[in-house]
Structures are given as structure tokens and as C-alpha cells.
Design an enzyme around this catalytic site. Structure first.
Site, PDB file in Angstrom:
ATOM      1  N   SER A  88       7.000   1.971  -6.195  1.00  9.99           N
ATOM      2  CA  SER A  88       8.248   2.182  -6.930  1.00  9.99           C
ATOM      3  C   SER A  88       9.492   1.992  -6.059  1.00  9.99           C
ATOM      4  CB  SER A  88       8.274   3.606  -7.519  1.00  9.99           C
ATOM      5  OG  SER A  88       7.224   3.787  -8.443  1.00  9.99           O
TER       6      SER A  88
ATOM      7  N   ARG B 215     -19.076   5.590 -41.252  1.00  4.58           N
ATOM      8  CA  ARG B 215     -19.836   6.654 -40.592  1.00  4.58           C
ATOM      9  C   ARG B 215     -20.045   7.805 -41.571  1.00  4.58           C
ATOM     10  NH1 ARG B 215     -23.482   8.137 -36.650  1.00  4.58           N
ATOM     11  NH2 ARG B 215     -22.934  10.170 -35.748  1.00  4.58           N
TER      12      ARG B 215
ATOM     13  N   GLU C  32       4.092  -2.095 -12.813  1.00  4.65           N
ATOM     14  CA  GLU C  32       5.370  -2.705 -13.188  1.00  4.65           C
ATOM     15  C   GLU C  32       6.368  -1.677 -13.715  1.00  4.65           C
ATOM     16  OE1 GLU C  32       4.684  -6.247 -15.504  1.00  4.65           O
ATOM     17  OE2 GLU C  32       2.931  -6.737 -14.297  1.00  4.65           O
TER      18      GLU C  32
ATOM     19  N   GLN D 221     -10.298  15.682 -44.231  1.00  3.69           N
ATOM     20  CA  GLN D 221      -8.864  15.836 -43.999  1.00  3.69           C
ATOM     21  C   GLN D 221      -8.478  15.641 -42.534  1.00  3.69           C
ATOM     22  OE1 GLN D 221      -7.578  19.564 -45.668  1.00  3.69           O
ATOM     23  NE2 GLN D 221      -8.160  19.017 -47.753  1.00  3.69           N
TER      24      GLN D 221
ATOM     25  N   THR E  38       6.524   2.826 -13.252  1.00  2.30           N
ATOM     26  CA  THR E  38       5.876   4.035 -13.753  1.00  2.30           C
ATOM     27  C   THR E  38       6.710   4.667 -14.864  1.00  2.30           C
ATOM     28  OG1 THR E  38       6.998   5.496 -12.190  1.00  2.30           O
ATOM     29  CG2 THR E  38       4.918   4.490 -11.453  1.00  2.30           C
TER      30      THR E  38
ATOM     31  N   PRO F   6       0.801  -1.230   0.000  1.00  2.11           N
ATOM     32  CA  PRO F   6       0.000   0.000   0.000  1.00  2.11           C
ATOM     33  C   PRO F   6       0.832   1.276   0.000  1.00  2.11           C
ATOM     34  CG  PRO F   6      -0.955  -1.598   1.514  1.00  2.11           C
ATOM     35  CD  PRO F   6       0.347  -2.177   1.050  1.00  2.11           C
TER      36      PRO F   6
END
Length: 391
Positions: free
Chosen positions: A145, A275, A370, A286, A372, A141
Site C-alpha cells: 500500500s 434441493r 490493487e 422463509q 486494500t 515484499p
């Protein structure tokens, strides 16, 4: 020689750089994802569920659980073969790739690299077949890192170990049959195998997630858990153990996010062609074409990055900086592609009928778990300057 029309999903034909076996694995996993995951994952995400127990044996039969490991029922695949599998899994959903990564690159890899022969024989064939599920408990908690300051402790009590602490944001936690738990000891950080049902060990799912909803995320609590001497992984002491396994999982991420980005881009491309606005398909405008081109460029560049790092890994020349390069670049690229794709789909893009906002939400977690972006930036900064900026 007659010119063939380029594939809008792979304009540079990066797929042609793959071997026949790599393409076979890519196509096989893509077919599985298209048939077994894609029709249902929007509903799973909406309801916040993931049928891991049902899918695990199918993933085992597919051969992707621990596929890059040798022996014990594992396929012994190359790094690129594993990478293209991750790419196709995450094209369906990040939660699916996360399940496979945690099972194979974290739990199984830790046992494979650092376990005793008895531990390997006990767990690896079961995990490879999907008859058992594993998780990896490192993050806490208050320490993500900075795992060196983890508070989970293991102390000796006679021949046994007593384990106490809390792990947080653990994928597969509550459904795991075995948890690889990392803890501080008098001899440094050690890994322990904690089986489901061990007295004092409990897992509670995290609810209210806005990301990785089709994935099981848990808090693990160890309250004076007594473990026998043979529960410890004998092959490693120190953070080298968990960090090396994390490197394997990060490698899967840098491939997986290419799949997520590609899925967002191709979804937007197909939508733009059908669409109609102002009596024309929006693909004819464009500004829409600019968005599509920018997405295509970034997907292809990320694919090339993943392919190059995979080849380096197979050649034994891939280091932590290469993995950080790939994760930092490819995850943030995928997020931007997903966000841009959502603008092309307009209001339709916020529903689970289309995958783009689901991918975008998932990638917000992939960005920080895993490792940052900040940590990977500092890894690369130290690599190119020779100066450490962590403290």
C-alpha cells in the site's frame, strides 16, 4: 402492453440500460466463458494451474486484451463495454479476469500511455493478440500500500540502466514475455520494460495459495539487470504512472466482482429450487428466501454502481474517488454474497463442483490487491472531509 416476468438474475433489468453493442459484448464474452472456462476452471483451481499460454491467443481473438485502448491492434472500446466484459470474465473466475486486467489495464496501458512509439509498435500488437504476455511489477515484499517507499532501484551506468530489487505477488510473472517494472531513480519513480531472458532477471511462482489458484502469481527478482536506454518508459516520472494504470485495473475489478456475485447468487437460487428437504424444495422456506433476496438486492445494487461509474468514465467525469467507491463496495458485497450462497448449498458448497467457495476464496485476494479496503476507505474519507488520514 403485456407485462413480462422479471428475470431473477437481473430483477431491475439493469441490462436494459446497456446499449445494443454493450449487450453484444456481454453476451459474446459470456458465451466464451461458458464454453472455454466454466467446464474446466474448477479442475484448474483444484490443481493450482492456469493454461495462460493456451488461452491468451483465444482471448486475443475474442478482443478483450487491451480492448479499452486505441490503436495498435486494440479495439478502442468504451469503459462500459470493457466493464461488461470484465463482469462476464469474473463470473467464470477471478483468475481469468485478473489475467485480462493485468495484460490490458496494467502492462499494455502503461506502455500505451507512457511508452515510446517504438515500444508501442513492438509490444502492443503482440500483447493485444495474445501472442505475448505481460506483467506489472510494483508491489514488493515489504511495500504494498506504500509504493513510494519501494526498494527496487535503477541507476545509470553510461548509456544503460542497472536495475536491482524484488517484486512480489505479480500476476502472470513467470509466464510473461515482458515485465513493466517500476523502480526508484535519481529522477523519481520510472517504468522499465524487462524482457524474458534478460540476464539477472528471474521469476519464481508462489505456491501454496488458497486463493486465485487458477492464476499464475510470481516473485520477480532483478539482480543487477542491465537494460539499454530505450527500455525506460519515457512518458512519465513519479508514482502518477503506476497509480494511473492501477486505477484502470481497479475499474475492471468493480465490474468483475458483480459477475462473481451474480454467479454465486444464481447458483444458490438454482440449487435451492431443486434441493429437497422435509419434502419441499429449500427455496420454499422463509429463511432461504430471505438469503436469496438479500443476495439479489446486493447484486443489483452493485450492478447499478458499476454502470453509473462506467457512464461517468465514458463522460470523462470519473475520478479516483469513484473508482474507490466501486471497488470498496462491490468487492466486499461480492464476498458476503459468496459466503451466503455457500450456506444455501451446505456441504456441497465447499466442493469445486460448485463455484461459490472458489469465488469466495478468490475474492479474499481481490479485496486486498490493487488497493486494500482500508486504503479505499481513506481515499473516500479524504474526498468527503478534505482531510488526509494516511499518515
Amino acid at each position: 402492453m403485456a407485462r413480462t416476468s422479471p428475470d431473477p438474475a437481473d430483477l431491475l433489468a439493469v441490462g436494459e440500460l446497456l446499449t445494443d453493442e454493450e449487450r453484444l459484448i456481454r453476451d459474446t464474452v459470456r458465451k466464451f466463458a461458458d464454453e472455454k472456462i466454466r467446464p474446466y476452471v474448477g479442475d484448474w483451481f483444484d490443481r493450482g494451474v492456469f493454461p495462460a499460454k493456451e488461452l491468451a491467443p483465444e482471448l486475443g481473438e475474442l478482443g478483450v486484451l487491451g480492448m479499452h485502448l486505441d490503436g495498435y491492434g486494440c479495439a478502442g472500446s468504451t469503459a462500459v463495454e470493457y466493464g461488461v466484459a470484465c463482469m462476464e470474465l469474473e463470473a467464470a473466475d477471478s483468475g481469468l479476469r485478473s489475467f485480462v486486467s493485468v495484460q490490458g489495464s496494467l502492462a499494455m496501458r502503461s506502455i500505451h500511455a507512457f511508452g515510446s512509439e517504438e515500444q508501442k509498435q513492438r509490444w502492443l500488437p503482440e500483447l493485444a493478440a495474445g501472442r505475448a504476455i505481460g506483467c506489472f511489477g510494483l508491489t514488493e515484499p515489504d511495500f504494498g500500500s506504500d509504493p513510494a517507499n519501494m526498494r527496487t532501484r535503477a541507476r545509470r551506468k553510461g548509456a544503460d540502466w542497472v536495475l536491482s530489487g524484488t517484486k512480489m505477488w505479480i500476476t502472470n510473472g513467470s509466464i510473461s514475455d515482458v515485465a513493466v517494472i517500476w523502480a526508484q531513480t535519481e529522477d523519481g519513480v520510472r517504468g522499465f520494460l524487462v524482457e524474458r531472458g534478460t540476464p539477472g532477471f528471474s521469476a519464481t511462482d508462489v505456491h501454496g495459495k488458497l486463493s486465485l489458484r487458477a492464476s499464475v502469481t510470481s516473485e520477480l527478482v532483478m539482480d543487477e539487470v542491465v537494460l539499454p536506454a530505450d527500455a525506460v518508459l519515457p512518458g512519465v516520472r513519479g508514482l502518477r504512472g503506476p497509480l494511473s494504470s492501477l486505477g484502470e485495473a481497479r475499474y475492471g475489478i468493480l465490474w468483475g466482482t458483480v459477475g462473481a456475485a451474480r454467479d454465486c447468487y444464481t447458483t444458490a437460487l438454482d440449487y435451492a429450487k431443486t434441493r429437497i428437504q422435509f419434502e419441499r424444495p429449500i427455496a420454499a422456506f422463509q429463511l432461504t428466501q430471505q438469503k436469496l433476496v438479500e443476495m439479489m438486492l446486493e447484486v443489483e445494487k452493485s450492478y447499478l454502481v458499476a454502470h453509473r461509474i462506467g457512464r461517468l468514465k465514458d463522460a470523462g467525469q470519473c475520478g479516483p474517488a469513484h473508482i474507490s467507491f466501486g471497488k470498496l463496495n462491490n468487492v466486499r458485497t461480492a464476498i458476503e454474497v459468496a459466503r451466503t450462497a455457500r450456506t444455501i448449498l451446505g456441504a456441497n458448497g465447499i466442493t469445486v463442483e460448485y463455484p461459490v467457495l472458489r469465488h469466495a476464496n478468490n475474492l479474499e485476494s481481490v479485496l486486498t490487491y490493487e488497493g486494500t479496503s482500508e486504503i479505499h476507505t481513506l481515499v473516500l474519507g479524504e474526498t468527503i472531509t478534505g482531510e488526509s488520514a494516511y499518515r
